[in-house]
Design an enzyme around this catalytic site. Structure first.
Site: not given
Length: 311
Positions: A137-138, A187, A190-192, A291-292
Site C-alpha cells: 500500500d502507498m 494498483r 486516486k489517493g486518500a 478516509r473512506r
C-alpha cells in the site's frame, strides 16, 4: 471542504474517542470493516470469492513506532496467510494481502526502512509458499520514495510484488511509466491523504484527468494494471482503454473497497472482469474509516443517517 475536514478529523484523538465510543459506531463501521480478527477476514473473503470476486486483505494499522508492535503486525500477516491457505483461498492469488510499510516498521527511527523491508520480505515469503501475492500500500507522499525503494528490493526475490500509485500526486504519471514493465503489478488509486498542492492536484477534475493519463500509461505498458476506483465513468474509461490497448479480460483488473458499490462489483465480475475487493480487518479501524468518509460524500451521509436513526 468536507473532505479536508474529515482528513483532519482522522488525525484527531478527541474525535477518534467520540467516534469509537459512540454506541452505533461499530455497527456502522461493519459496513466497511467486516470484523476485528482473522476469522472475520477469512469468512468475508470466502463469501466474496464464492461470488466470483477476488480479494486483497489489509490488517489495519499504520505509523508503528515500536519494534515489538511492528513484529506483531508481521506475524499477524503470516498468520492470516496461513488461515487463507488452510481455507483454500490462496490458489491463483484469489486472496492476497495488502501491506502498509509504516505498519511493519518503516516509521521507526534509524533503520525503519530496513526493518520494514525485512518484515515485508517475511510476509512475501509466506505468501509465495501459499501460492499468493502481496501488494505494498502507498501512504502519504513523504513515504513514496522509501516505499518504492523497498519495492525494488523485494522484487529482486519476489518479482510479483504489487505497487500502489496515487493519481492525485503530480509525480505519479512518471512513476507509472517506470513501473509499467513486464510482470509489474500496479494498483492505481486516486489517493486518500491530505497533501499540499505543491505535490498533489487539488481539484477533482485534475485528479480524474491524471487518473486517465496514468491508466493509459499502464494499459499500454507490459505490466498488469489494477484499477482501483468506484467512479463509474473511470471504470468505463478503464475498460475502453483496455480494449484500445488490445488487452483481453484477465490481463488487468478492477478493484473496489469492501462495502462500497457491491452491486457494481458483482456486475463486473459477472461480465467476466477480474474484480478484486479490498477487505480490511482489525481493531485499528478509525483512520481507515475516516478516509473512506472523506473519499465519497455518500459515505458520510450514510454514517450520519445511521447516527441519527440509532442514536
Amino acid at each position: 471542504m468536507l473532505r479536508q475536514a474529515l482528513l483532519h478529523m482522522s488525525k484527531s484523538d478527541r474525535v477518534r474517542h467520540l467516534v469509537e465510543t459512540a454506541p452505533v459506531s461499530r455497527g456502522v463501521v461493519h459496513r466497511f470493516v467486516p470484523g476485528a480478527d482473522v476469522d472475520d477476514a477469512v469468512h468475508a473473503s470466502s463469501d466474496l470469492i464464492g461470488s466470483g470476486r477476488l480479494v486483497t486483505i489489509d490488517h489495519l494499522g499504520e505509523d508503528t513506532f515500536d519494534l515489538a508492535h511492528a513484529r506483531g503486525v508481521r506475524d499477524a500477516y503470516i498468520t492470516l496467510i496461513g488461515h487463507l491457505a488452510e481455507a483454500g483461498l490462496t490458489q491463483d492469488g484469489r486472496a492476497e494481502v495488502s501491506v502498509k510499510l509504516s505498519a511493519v516498521g518503516q516509521a521507526l527511527e534509524g533503520d525503519g526502512e530496513k526493518i520494514s523491508l525485512e518484515h515485508a520480505w517475511d510476509i512475501c515469503q509466506a505468501a509465495q509458499q501459499s501460492g499468493t501475492t502481496v501488494t505494498l500500500d502507498m501512504e502519504d507522499h513523504t513515504t513514496t520514495d522509501s516505499t518504492l525503494s523497498v519495492l525494488r528490493d523485494l522484487r529482486a526475490d519476489f518479482p510479483w510484488v504489487g505497487a500502489v500509485l496515487q493519481a492525485y500526486l503530480r509525480r505519479t504519471e512518471a512513476d507509472c511509466r517506470d513501473l509499467s514493465g513486464a510482470g509489474s503489478r500496479v494498483r492505481l488509486c486516486k489517493g486518500a491523504y491530505k497533501e499540499p498542492e505543491s505535490v498533489a492536484f487539488a481539484g477533482r477534475d485534475q485528479v480524474d484527468r491524471s487518473y486517465v493519463r496514468c491508466t493509459k500509461v499502464l494499459m499500454n505498458g507490459e505490466g498488469y494494471p489494477m484499477l482501483a476506483t468506484h467512479d463509474p465513468r473511470l471504470v468505463d474509461i478503464g475498460g475502453a482503454l483496455a480494449v484500445q490497448a488490445g488487452r483481453a479480460q484477465g490481463s488487468y483488473e478492477f478493484q473496489m473497497l469492501y462495502g462500497i458499490r457491491p452491486d457494481e462489483q458483482q456486475r463486473l465480475a459477472d461480465q467476466g472482469e477480474k474484480m478484486r475487493v479490498y477487505v480490511p480487518y482489525g481493531d485499528d479501524w478509525y483512520g481507515y474509516f475516516m478516509r473512506r468518509l472523506a473519499e465519497r460524500p455518500a459515505n458520510t451521509v450514510f454514517f450520519l443517517r445511521a447516527l441519527a436513526t440509532k442514536g
